[in-house]
Design an enzyme around this catalytic site. Structure first.
Site, PDB file in Angstrom:
ATOM      1  N   ASP A   9       0.832  -1.467   0.062  1.00  0.00           N
ATOM      2  CA  ASP A   9       0.215  -0.076   0.087  1.00  0.00           C
ATOM      3  C   ASP A   9       0.786   1.154  -0.053  1.00  0.00           C
ATOM      4  O   ASP A   9       2.176   1.078   0.293  1.00  0.00           O
ATOM      5  CB  ASP A   9      -0.712  -0.084   1.181  1.00  0.00           C
ATOM      6  CG  ASP A   9      -2.102   1.090   1.088  1.00  0.00           C
ATOM      7  OD1 ASP A   9      -2.154   1.580   0.092  1.00  0.00           O
ATOM      8  OD2 ASP A   9      -2.948   0.987   1.918  1.00  0.00           O
ATOM      9  N   ASP A  11       0.078   4.959   1.283  1.00  0.00           N
ATOM     10  CA  ASP A  11      -0.104   5.838   2.547  1.00  0.00           C
ATOM     11  C   ASP A  11      -0.172   4.854   3.643  1.00  0.00           C
ATOM     12  O   ASP A  11      -0.781   4.038   3.928  1.00  0.00           O
ATOM     13  CB  ASP A  11      -1.561   6.562   2.280  1.00  0.00           C
ATOM     14  CG  ASP A  11      -1.495   7.443   1.518  1.00  0.00           C
ATOM     15  OD1 ASP A  11      -0.386   8.135   1.053  1.00  0.00           O
ATOM     16  OD2 ASP A  11      -2.602   7.693   0.630  1.00  0.00           O
ATOM     17  N   ARG A  49     -17.429  11.068   0.903  1.00  0.00           N
ATOM     18  CA  ARG A  49     -17.052  12.755   0.382  1.00  0.00           C
ATOM     19  C   ARG A  49     -18.091  13.010  -0.761  1.00  0.00           C
ATOM     20  O   ARG A  49     -18.130  14.206  -1.032  1.00  0.00           O
ATOM     21  CB  ARG A  49     -15.721  12.730  -0.359  1.00  0.00           C
ATOM     22  CG  ARG A  49     -14.506  12.338   0.471  1.00  0.00           C
ATOM     23  CD  ARG A  49     -13.377  12.280  -0.289  1.00  0.00           C
ATOM     24  NE  ARG A  49     -12.246  11.862   0.689  1.00  0.00           N
ATOM     25  CZ  ARG A  49     -11.039  11.653   0.356  1.00  0.00           C
ATOM     26  NH1 ARG A  49     -10.710  11.738  -0.878  1.00  0.00           N
ATOM     27  NH2 ARG A  49     -10.013  11.310   1.018  1.00  0.00           N
ATOM     28  N   ASN A 101      -3.500   9.563  -6.692  1.00  0.00           N
ATOM     29  CA  ASN A 101      -2.286  10.390  -6.536  1.00  0.00           C
ATOM     30  C   ASN A 101      -1.066   9.529  -6.370  1.00  0.00           C
ATOM     31  O   ASN A 101       0.181  10.031  -6.315  1.00  0.00           O
ATOM     32  CB  ASN A 101      -2.201  11.562  -5.462  1.00  0.00           C
ATOM     33  CG  ASN A 101      -3.512  12.584  -5.888  1.00  0.00           C
ATOM     34  OD1 ASN A 101      -3.312  12.983  -6.858  1.00  0.00           O
ATOM     35  ND2 ASN A 101      -4.147  12.544  -5.008  1.00  0.00           N
TER      36      ASN A 101
END
Length: 134
Positions: A9, A11, A49, A101
């Site tokens: 992964d 982050d 979100r 990102n």
């Protein structure tokens, strides 16, 4: 050594961008007259979100300003050591991340060439932990 593949992964494993999410949220909150603490930031993790599109765009723009300043100094301890070991052993490495990102971040910290494959938020329609990611 038996040939295997390793999926990391991004982050919290390769780099920690949570601090930049916090700074971006804090700046956004402060811009509308709200003080924003680290504790409040923790409560936002995992929140949908969908209802925050305009505010999210502003927050993400600020987050990306921080990401564009990233360098190899952001790589978490022993990540280079592990990736170099796996490379020396001809063990393939991939990155699986929900982040849209991921490629930008890997480029900024000069790790893009360490990954034989990258699956990120731009490749899937459902985020982890949905099995589509794997």
């Amino acid at each position: 050594m038996k040939k295997r593949g390793y999926i990391f992964d991004l982050d919290g494993v390769i780099v920690d961008t949570a601090k930049y999410h916090f700074l971006a949220w804090k700046k956004l909150a402060n811009s509308i007259g709200i003080d924003f603490s680290q504790e409040q930031n923790e409560q936002l993790k995992g929140v949908s979100r969908a209802h925050f599109t305009r505010l999210m765009t502003s927050k993400n723009d600020d987050y990306l300003l921080h990401v564009h300043e990233m360098s190899e100094s952001e790589i978490l301890p022993d990540v280079i050591k592990i990736l170099n070991f796996l490379g020396d052993e001809s063990q393939p490495v991939a990155l699986g991340s929900a982040s849209k990102n991921a490629r930008l971040i890997l480029n900024k910290v000069n790790l893009i060439d360490k990954c034989e494959a990258i699956v990120d938020g731009t490749n899937v329609s459902k985020a982890k932990p949905d099995p589509e990611v794997f």
